[in-house]
Write a protein that holds these residues in place. Sequence first.
Motif, mmCIF file in Angstrom:
data_model
loop_
_atom_site.group_PDB
_atom_site.id
_atom_site.type_symbol
_atom_site.label_atom_id
_atom_site.label_comp_id
_atom_site.label_asym_id
_atom_site.label_seq_id
_atom_site.Cartn_x
_atom_site.Cartn_y
_atom_site.Cartn_z
ATOM 1 N N ALA A 1 0.932 -1.687 0.006
ATOM 2 C CA ALA A 1 -0.597 -0.357 -0.292
ATOM 3 C C ALA A 1 0.818 1.253 0.002
ATOM 4 O O ALA A 1 0.395 2.134 -0.894
ATOM 5 C CB ALA A 1 -1.039 0.339 1.630
ATOM 6 N N ARG A 2 1.746 1.128 0.477
ATOM 7 C CA ARG A 2 2.573 2.180 0.268
ATOM 8 C C ARG A 2 3.127 2.844 -0.271
ATOM 9 O O ARG A 2 4.053 3.697 -0.605
ATOM 10 C CB ARG A 2 3.900 2.242 2.152
ATOM 11 N N THR B 1 0.279 3.660 -3.165
ATOM 12 C CA THR B 1 0.070 3.891 -2.737
ATOM 13 C C THR B 1 -1.379 4.950 -3.745
ATOM 14 O O THR B 1 -2.392 4.753 -3.518
ATOM 15 C CB THR B 1 0.206 5.994 -2.052
ATOM 16 N N HIS B 2 -1.387 4.794 -5.249
ATOM 17 C CA HIS B 2 -2.115 5.642 -6.226
ATOM 18 C C HIS B 2 -2.839 4.661 -5.995
ATOM 19 O O HIS B 2 -4.636 4.366 -6.259
ATOM 20 C CB HIS B 2 -1.843 7.241 -6.235
ATOM 21 N N TRP C 1 -3.031 1.289 -4.921
ATOM 22 C CA TRP C 1 -4.029 1.220 -3.710
ATOM 23 C C TRP C 1 -5.023 1.826 -3.592
ATOM 24 O O TRP C 1 -6.179 0.792 -3.288
ATOM 25 C CB TRP C 1 -3.603 1.346 -2.466
ATOM 26 N N SER C 2 -4.619 2.916 -3.178
ATOM 27 C CA SER C 2 -5.716 4.190 -2.689
ATOM 28 C C SER C 2 -7.264 3.626 -4.577
ATOM 29 O O SER C 2 -8.778 4.097 -3.519
ATOM 30 C CB SER C 2 -5.707 5.526 -2.721
ATOM 31 N N CYS D 1 -4.708 0.229 7.781
ATOM 32 C CA CYS D 1 -4.196 0.278 7.039
ATOM 33 C C CYS D 1 -4.796 2.339 5.939
ATOM 34 O O CYS D 1 -3.756 3.105 5.505
ATOM 35 C CB CYS D 1 -3.415 -0.199 5.446
ATOM 36 N N LEU E 1 -2.245 5.360 4.759
ATOM 37 C CA LEU E 1 -2.538 6.523 3.756
ATOM 38 C C LEU E 1 -3.166 7.619 3.818
ATOM 39 O O LEU E 1 -3.134 8.169 2.914
ATOM 40 C CB LEU E 1 -2.566 5.376 3.217
#
Lengths: 200, 200
Positions: free
Chosen positions: B97-98, B101-102, B104-105, B163, B167
């Motif tokens: 996720a880190r 980020t994008h 995953w989000s 998570c 984030l």
Amino acid sequence: MGRRSDHTRDELRRLIIAEGHRLLAETGLARFSGREVAKRAGYTVGTIYNVFGSLDRLLVTLNSHTFRLWAEFLERRLAVSPPDRIRTLVEAYFAFARDHTHAWSAIYEHRVSAELFDAVDHDSRTALTAIVDREVRSAIPSGGDLDMPRFVRSLIATVHGHCSYALGGTFTLLEEIDPAASALARVRECLAAHGYRPPD
Amino acid sequence: MGRRSDHTRDELRRLIIAEGHRLLAETGLARFSGREVAKRAGYTVGTIYNVFGSLDRLLVTLNSHTFRLWAEFLERRLAVSPPDRIRTLVEAYFAFARDHTHAWSAIYEHRVSAELFDAVDHDSRTALTAIVDREVRSAIPSGGDLDMPRFVRSLIATVHGHCSYALGGTFTLLEEIDPAASALARVRECLAAHGYRPPD
DNA sequence: CGAGTAACTGAACAATGTCCAATTTAGCAA
DNA sequence: TTGCTAAATTGGACATTGTTCAGTTACTCG
């Protein structure tokens, strides 16, 4: 048209927030529109920029409003609550999200940019945490070696995860029927690890 | 320009997915644009509608792709992993996720409409659950009276909540430093409630 | 070689956020 | 009362967006 005095600055602010929140609740963040908010308030786009500076700022404000409603909702439920306050808390968390899906989702869908970070009203957000903090402390007799604020944050995150899955459709996909019950079970297990005894 | 044969239908599909995923990773869902994807692929908007029917369908496909990458990532980490597999799992969940980020989000920001529900590639999503399921089962010797699939979903939701907060900025607001550690602690407590013994 | 068809383009449409020059009026000073 | 100033409000301009679709083009099959 030019200058009017239908509303004071503060009334106008409140009016836009009210109409904005209604629109947000109706359509969700994705279909939210500044122009539409303005129209409903009886003004035009520019006015919103006058009062809030940008749509992002309005959204941040609307989310703060949702947080306040949420905290009030929890307190109300706890006030009428039977002994099992942890259950009430978890179920009320879910109930609010369910009853205000769009507004609730907007809180997490709307990513605030770095420069707006300071514009965020911390208090409205902290209120929620404070409630949970209070209840958890009174649920665990001997806090002991626990970093309580951290533990509380973590419990909230736990419930949030379940709620987010439930309303976001992930749980639907995975055929989960009662997400709130799952969340409650997890919370109880975590609390039990630190001395909590659930009511029978 | 008219018909070209620079790419077969399948190549084109893959190309758009690749460029789409890159753009998504760069800009995030909010600033994602179909026209921009097309431009990067060397085509124009219409082509995307030719191949995917709608932007929503493309997004659904991109998210499926992210899920596959995510599952692969977990397996890779578990393969090189020292004994503590639960820790590896939680930390890898966060790490992906880190690092994405994008993308995953976008999985959680993009709400699929009802009519697209069937278009969703279940398998890519189920793969992740399956991995966790496997690991949890082998971590708890006697499953006992547990509804295992449900328990696993719930654990995933627990980690997801942490998570998502990490984030999404909520934890930043609440001054949490190590969300993954918190998540791991909760997961261990829940597992322990069903017979799990953490490695010392 | 010619026709048919699949693929691809690009213009059109309605809508968005954002900015800002122009306009209007409230409230104050003379 | 009259005039002025500064604030408030408008609405048009601009760049973008998703979506559709009538054209145009080039590959393929006969």
